[in-house]
Design a protein around this motif. Structure first.
Motif, short mmCIF file in Angstrom:
data_model
loop_
_atom_site.label_atom_id
_atom_site.label_comp_id
_atom_site.label_asym_id
_atom_site.label_seq_id
_atom_site.Cartn_x
_atom_site.Cartn_y
_atom_site.Cartn_z
N SER A 117 0.85 -1.20 0.00
CA SER A 117 0.00 0.00 0.00
C SER A 117 0.88 1.24 0.00
O SER A 117 1.95 1.27 0.60
N LYS A 121 -0.13 9.28 -4.92
CA LYS A 121 -0.71 8.80 -6.19
C LYS A 121 0.36 8.49 -7.23
O LYS A 121 0.28 7.48 -7.94
N HIS A 124 2.33 5.44 -6.18
CA HIS A 124 1.48 4.26 -6.32
C HIS A 124 1.43 3.81 -7.78
O HIS A 124 1.56 2.63 -8.09
N ALA A 125 1.27 4.79 -8.70
CA ALA A 125 1.18 4.45 -10.13
C ALA A 125 2.49 3.82 -10.61
O ALA A 125 2.48 2.86 -11.37
N GLU A 128 2.67 0.29 -9.26
CA GLU A 128 1.71 -0.56 -9.96
C GLU A 128 2.26 -0.99 -11.32
O GLU A 128 2.15 -2.15 -11.71
N ALA A 132 3.08 -4.91 -12.47
CA ALA A 132 1.86 -5.22 -13.23
C ALA A 132 1.71 -6.68 -13.63
O ALA A 132 0.62 -7.23 -13.62
N ALA A 138 -0.72 -7.53 -5.00
CA ALA A 138 -1.71 -6.46 -5.14
C ALA A 138 -1.11 -5.15 -4.65
O ALA A 138 -0.38 -5.12 -3.64
N VAL A 139 -1.40 -4.07 -5.38
CA VAL A 139 -0.95 -2.73 -4.99
C VAL A 139 -2.18 -1.88 -4.73
O VAL A 139 -3.08 -1.82 -5.57
N HIS A 140 -2.22 -1.23 -3.58
CA HIS A 140 -3.40 -0.43 -3.22
C HIS A 140 -3.01 1.02 -2.94
O HIS A 140 -2.02 1.26 -2.25
N LEU A 141 -3.81 1.93 -3.50
CA LEU A 141 -3.65 3.35 -3.15
C LEU A 141 -4.40 3.53 -1.84
O LEU A 141 -5.61 3.75 -1.82
#
Ligand SMILES: C[S@@+](CC[C@H](N)C(=O)[O-])C[C@H]1O[C@@H](n2cnc3c(N)ncnc32)[C@H](O)[C@@H]1O
Length: 280
Positions: A117, A121, A124-125, A128, A132, A138-141
């Motif tokens: 996590s 933003k 996070h992008a 991710e 990918a 899993a990647v969470h904002l």
């Protein structure tokens, strides 16, 4: 508003300390054939290009991973960590530095599951995009402390939670203690590694007192200080709490941190500490 960007600090002394220990903890989990779960609450972007302007600005990595890069005498306990950094730089020039998510991904076996996590933003992008194509990742904002509530306890019933807050808010120490307490209530047998900066004596004493009051047992404290306390612009060092560490992690970590201190200390400043804040 998040003011802290790890981009400026990647590969510095705090990262070397944290990632060397993280690598040992994950390698330990990997010795048991059963799958494990890894949660990284404050994940960052996963991989840092040290030639980019932001890294060049402060050049913090030069006093961290930069000091280890050319050494041929790194101890066995650091080998897995150094191998991971070298694998990102196959041409022998230090350019890329792996953050905690990438370290975990490289050590992962089929079946191990990971959740990252990150609240920024842009970061996070980037993370991710980096992961990918990875399965069971899993990647969470998401706020890292919320992630503790959302993902614990894990179905695997074994694993590690890394809490690596940027400590950009004054009340981060009590917040960390609260988060550890709540996470431990959800999953008492999980392993937790929480990074913190070394600050003034009063702050550290309050942190220690509050941790003892939580009732959590088996809290190992590891610290590495490499700069003099009077340098106001930099923290003198950092620490990591490990709750439920692997068997003998304390005896394994002592010489490792001592070696790192010898390699990273400025004019013999600082030192190391490995002790049980709360024993079994
Ligand atoms: C010290 S850096 C993490 C470095 C990373 N764990 C590593 O070792 O490569 C802290 C990160 O937490 C992010 N962050 C700050 N507050 C957060 C929060 N409340 N929840 C999740 N991430 C947060 C920052 O954007 C930053 O990327």
């Amino acid at each position: 508003m998040l003011s802290y960007r790890h981009l400026f600090h990647a590969g510095n002394c705090a990262d070397v300390f944290k990632h060397a220990l993280l690598t040992r903890l994950l390698a330990g989990l990997g010795r048991n054939p059963n799958p494990y779960f890894y949660l990284d609450t404050h994940a960052g972007i996963g991989r840092y290009d040290l030639t980019r302007p932001w890294a060049q600005k402060a050049c913090e990595f030069e006093n961290g991973i930069g000091r280890l890069w050319g050494r041929t005498d790194t101890p066995e306990a650091l080998k897995a960590y150094m191998d991971l950094v070298r694998a990102e730089n196959p041409d022998g020039k230090l350019r890329y530095y792996p953050g905690s998510p990438l370290i975990a991904l490289r050590l992962r076996r089929l079946g191990d599951r990971m959740v990252f996590s990150e609240l920024n933003k842009t970061d996070h992008a980037e993370l991710e995009a980096l992961v990918a194509r990875e399965r069971r990742v899993a990647v969470h904002l998401m706020d890292g402390y919320q992630a503790l509530k959302a993902f614990l306890p894990p179905a695997e019933r074994r694993g590690l939670v890394l809490i690596d807050s940027s400590f950009d808010r004054a009340r981060e120490f009590p917040r960390l203690v609260r988060a550890l307490t709540e996470a431990h209530e959800r999953w008492a047998t999980g392993m937790y590694a929480a990074w913190y900066p070394l600050m003034d004596a009063d702050t550290m004493a309050a942190f220690e007192r509050n941790l003892r009051r939580t009732g959590i047992r088996k809290i190992l404290r590891l610290e590495l200080a490499t700069a003099p306390r009077d340098q106001t612009r930099v923290i003198p060092g950092s620490g990591m709490l490990v709750v439920n560490p692997p068997w003998h992690f304390d005896t394994e970590a002592r010489p490792l941190l001592q070696w790192l201190w010898g390699a990273l200390a400025v004019d013999g400043a600082g030192g190391t500490r490995v002790d049980w804040l709360v024993p079994e």
